[in-house]
Design an enzyme around this catalytic site. Structure first.
Site, PDB file in Angstrom:
ATOM      1  N   GLN A   1      -4.423  -1.854   9.653  1.00 30.99           N
ATOM      2  CA  GLN A   1      -4.236  -3.016   8.887  1.00 30.99           C
ATOM      3  C   GLN A   1      -4.929  -4.117   9.872  1.00 30.99           C
ATOM      4  OE1 GLN A   1      -2.955  -3.779   5.856  1.00 30.99           O
ATOM      5  NE2 GLN A   1      -4.010  -5.858   6.156  1.00 30.99           N
TER       6      GLN A   1
ATOM      7  N   LYS B   1       0.953  -1.295  -0.234  1.00 26.17           N
ATOM      8  CA  LYS B   1      -0.075  -0.127   0.143  1.00 26.17           C
ATOM      9  C   LYS B   1       0.876   1.327  -0.094  1.00 26.17           C
ATOM     10  CE  LYS B   1      -3.885  -2.211   2.585  1.00 26.17           C
ATOM     11  NZ  LYS B   1      -4.558  -2.167   3.737  1.00 26.17           N
TER      12      LYS B   1
ATOM     13  N   ASP C   1     -11.088   3.388   4.652  1.00 29.25           N
ATOM     14  CA  ASP C   1     -11.287   1.766   4.738  1.00 29.25           C
ATOM     15  C   ASP C   1     -12.875   1.624   4.669  1.00 29.25           C
ATOM     16  OD1 ASP C   1      -9.427  -0.070   3.830  1.00 29.25           O
ATOM     17  OD2 ASP C   1      -8.484   0.143   5.885  1.00 29.25           O
TER      18      ASP C   1
END
Ligand code: NAP
Length: 257
Positions: free
Chosen positions: A95, A51, A118
């Site tokens: 994460q 990422k 997200d």
């Protein structure tokens, strides 16, 4: 042979388009995303690294915060709060999976909704449910919608079966597909679904997000179905593979990732 839906090639094009768009925006600084990783899980290390690399290539600044596996919920909240209040940070990505002693739900909900790119917070999931265009949407289902659009796979009126009901993939996937404009008829399956193969055989589009190699076999697939394989697994030889038994399923599919 089915048409291959190439996720890597499409991702490259999307990044190039985004990069060109960012160059046209006159801002005093590039957008900045903060990554939080807890512990040293090899898959998480590799995802966050990737990422960061893609962000750099696209013209997005990134900052990585690594916390030890033993971090407490309060210490994690403290870091999130400081990033929430930092005007130089536009987006925060945490994460998953987190170690078992931490609550993923409380952690995702701690991120300020306008930095929760997200889309895992209750605020953004609620906005998605309300079909509010301000919702940030989980990236994997959003990416699948982008693939379907770019490969001109129609969804309106189609029967879609999604296997998996996680917050990260299954649930937002179903919401995006049933949204006005996408207009699919969606069935969501999970580990308690009875007679899964017969449910899957009705699908015009089958999305598998289970996490088990060779889980979707040819007898679960209708002739001409579109197959979207979300799974990221290791086979018995340690090789990366999806959920779908690729070769035999390919013989029946019209499109396959
Ligand atoms: P997850 O939270 O473990 O969810 C798995 C889902 O599969 C659950 O809903 C589970 O049902 C269901 N399931 C398990 N066994 C089943 C069975 N025998 N029959 C029917 N359903 C079954 O996983 P996730 O985070 O959604 O991720 C799923 C997969 O996608 C993993 O391989 C992950 O690595 C991969 N992934 C890929 C990407 C990408 O960008 N390609 C992104 C995210 C995730 P229950 O709810 O009943 O337990």
């Amino acid at each position: 042979m089915p048409q291959i839906i190439d996720g890597n090639a499409t991702a490259k094009i999307v990044c190039e388009e985004l990069s060109a768009k960012l160059k046209k925006i006159s801002a005093t600084r590039p957008p900045c995303v903060a990554f939080i990783r807890v512990g040293e899980d090899p898959a998480s290390v590799s995802y966050v690294k990737k990422k960061g690399r893609i962000a750099a290539e696209t013209g997005i600044e990134s900052r990585l915060h690594v916390l030890p596996e033993s971090v407490t919920q309060e210490e994690l909240f403290k870091l999130i709060d400081s990033l929430n209040n930092d005007d130089c940070v536009d987006a925060i990505l945490i994460q998953a999976p987190l170690p078992k002693h931490l609550s993923e739900r409380d952690t995702f909900n701690r991120v300020r909704p306008d930095k929760d790119v997200d889309g895992f917070s209750s605020a953004n999931l609620g906005l998605l449910c309300q079909e509010d265009p301000r919702a940030f949407t989980a990236c994997t289902p959003a990416g699948i919608m982008e693939l379907l659009k770019r490969y001109e796979v129609p969804t309106a009126g189609k029967r879609v079966v999604v296997i998996g009901r996680s917050i990260i993939v299954g649930k937002p996937m179903a919401l995006l597909l049933m949204k006005k404009g996408a207009d699919a008829t969606v069935t969501v399956c999970h580990s308690k679904t009875r007679n899964l193969p017969s449910v899957c055989r009705r699908a015009d589009i089958l999305v598998s997000a289970v996490g088990k190699p060779k889980f979707v076999t040819a007898d679960m697939v209708k002739d001409g179905a579109v197959i979207i394989d979300v799974g990221m697994n290791r086979d018995e030889n340690g090789k990366l593979c999806g959920d779908v038994d690729f070769e035999p399923v390919s013989e029946k599919a019209s499109y396959i990732t």
